[in-house]
Motif scaffolding. Sequence first.
Motif, mmCIF file in Angstrom:
data_model
loop_
_atom_site.group_PDB
_atom_site.id
_atom_site.type_symbol
_atom_site.label_atom_id
_atom_site.label_comp_id
_atom_site.label_asym_id
_atom_site.label_seq_id
_atom_site.Cartn_x
_atom_site.Cartn_y
_atom_site.Cartn_z
ATOM 1 N N ALA A 28 0.835 -1.205 0.000
ATOM 2 C CA ALA A 28 0.000 0.000 0.000
ATOM 3 C C ALA A 28 0.870 1.255 0.000
ATOM 4 N N ALA A 29 1.991 1.220 0.742
ATOM 5 C CA ALA A 29 2.901 2.368 0.753
ATOM 6 C C ALA A 29 3.479 2.611 -0.628
ATOM 7 N N ILE A 30 3.827 1.554 -1.325
ATOM 8 C CA ILE A 30 4.368 1.695 -2.688
ATOM 9 C C ILE A 30 3.309 2.295 -3.605
ATOM 10 N N GLY A 31 2.059 1.890 -3.435
ATOM 11 C CA GLY A 31 0.986 2.466 -4.228
ATOM 12 C C GLY A 31 0.823 3.963 -3.982
ATOM 13 N N ARG A 32 0.914 4.368 -2.709
ATOM 14 C CA ARG A 32 0.825 5.802 -2.400
ATOM 15 C C ARG A 32 1.994 6.569 -3.011
ATOM 16 N N ILE A 33 3.192 5.975 -2.943
ATOM 17 C CA ILE A 33 4.366 6.626 -3.520
ATOM 18 C C ILE A 33 4.176 6.800 -5.025
ATOM 19 N N ASP A 34 3.672 5.795 -5.687
ATOM 20 C CA ASP A 34 3.437 5.875 -7.129
ATOM 21 C C ASP A 34 2.525 7.058 -7.458
ATOM 22 N N LEU A 58 8.623 3.001 3.721
ATOM 23 C CA LEU A 58 7.780 1.835 3.462
ATOM 24 C C LEU A 58 7.313 1.132 4.723
ATOM 25 N N THR A 59 8.066 1.270 5.821
ATOM 26 C CA THR A 59 7.823 0.374 6.959
ATOM 27 C C THR A 59 7.871 1.016 8.332
ATOM 28 N N PRO A 78 16.442 -7.983 -2.344
ATOM 29 C CA PRO A 78 16.958 -7.347 -3.568
ATOM 30 C C PRO A 78 16.453 -8.084 -4.806
ATOM 31 N N GLY A 79 15.882 -7.324 -5.735
ATOM 32 C CA GLY A 79 15.314 -7.924 -6.926
ATOM 33 C C GLY A 79 13.927 -8.505 -6.729
ATOM 34 N N GLY A 80 13.386 -8.389 -5.496
ATOM 35 C CA GLY A 80 12.081 -8.954 -5.183
ATOM 36 C C GLY A 80 10.928 -8.097 -5.663
ATOM 37 N N PRO A 81 9.694 -8.493 -5.320
ATOM 38 C CA PRO A 81 8.511 -7.819 -5.873
ATOM 39 C C PRO A 81 8.399 -6.350 -5.493
ATOM 40 N N GLU A 82 8.787 -5.999 -4.262
ATOM 41 C CA GLU A 82 8.682 -4.594 -3.857
ATOM 42 C C GLU A 82 9.646 -3.716 -4.661
ATOM 43 N N TYR A 83 10.869 -4.206 -4.841
ATOM 44 C CA TYR A 83 11.823 -3.429 -5.640
ATOM 45 C C TYR A 83 11.386 -3.359 -7.100
ATOM 46 N N ARG A 84 10.801 -4.419 -7.608
ATOM 47 C CA ARG A 84 10.298 -4.368 -8.990
ATOM 48 C C ARG A 84 9.194 -3.334 -9.122
ATOM 49 N N ALA A 85 8.336 -3.245 -8.108
ATOM 50 C CA ALA A 85 7.277 -2.233 -8.145
ATOM 51 C C ALA A 85 7.850 -0.827 -8.068
ATOM 52 N N LEU A 86 8.855 -0.631 -7.230
ATOM 53 C CA LEU A 86 9.496 0.687 -7.128
ATOM 54 C C LEU A 86 10.206 1.048 -8.427
ATOM 55 N N ALA A 87 10.839 0.057 -9.063
ATOM 56 C CA ALA A 87 11.464 0.303 -10.361
ATOM 57 C C ALA A 87 10.419 0.723 -11.390
ATOM 58 N N GLY A 88 9.230 0.151 -11.277
ATOM 59 C CA GLY A 88 8.142 0.543 -12.171
ATOM 60 C C GLY A 88 7.729 1.987 -11.969
#
Length: 332
Positions: A28-34, A58-59, A78-88
């Motif tokens: 949810a934090a990543i969504g708000r950042i986006d 994030l936390t 590193p390289g996981g789903p949260e970082y992939r979302a942030l890269a997006g």
Amino acid sequence: MTALRALALQLETRAVNDAADPRAAIGAAIGRIDRQVGASKAWTGPDLRLVVLPEYALTGFPLRESLAEWRDKAALTPGGPEYRALAGIARGHGVFLCVNAYESDEHFPELYFQASVILSPDGDTVLRYRRLHSMFTPSPYDVWERYLEVYGIDGVLPVARTEIGALAVVASEEILHPELARSLALRGAEILCNPTSEASSPELTPKAIARRARAVENLAYVVSANSGGLTGIAIPGDSTNGGSEIVDPEGRVLAKAGAGESLVAAAELDLAALRRLRRRPGMGNLPSRVKTGLWAEEYGRHDGERPGALTGAPDRAWFAARQREVIERLHR
């Protein structure tokens, strides 16, 4: 590129310590950042190229959790789903995005590190810096020989040479440690990203003073993003609220945010002017006047915090005991 607009994006931190589903809260934090990065770029303009997020965005941070509990609850892979979302987010909005997070490491499975990662508009990780000075979090210096074996000194003190200049990170209270910023500047850093979560005040705080000093003594821009409030734990929410700022190489504050979530701390960084300043002889060119050999020898004479002292996964008491021991040794 000789000029760009940078933003220290001030966001509320929502702690996951007591969250029913910490991973969902991180998502949810990543969504708000986006959403907020997108809205900030629409407001600020298409020349926004660098966005720095607050520390712990994030936390939040661990309180009573053991290392193992916080690693499982809050550390990213590193390289996981949260970082992939942030890269997006970086890719989708065409910005370099500096994010601070706790993360695990396959080479040190019992630990986590506090990392600052810069993601490019292509979605690539161009820099990963693990915080070296931390009161209660393991650092590369605590597992020094093995860390150097895996990542080398360039992985300890990384500088990313990018189309928007040479970027580095000084995390939170590390702005109070002049050696780190100086080392990064000697390696070429032009812009020091400073994700932080700190007590804010209408008066100058030690960290605010330090940001000006680090900018002046290294002829570098400092882009510092603080929290816009803290929720989810008992600490009063406005304790870390406001003061995100951008400081120029002569110590002037170009932009500064008040309290709350804010995009006010945005300003143009003139790299051509910075580079001219760095090549200009005179008393103000402090990096050219550093006596590196003298200070290296003098520092070697003093027995401070020792490298490689950590074995296993300690509790918070270990870090406090380590500091008391160093204080006694320095006092003697």
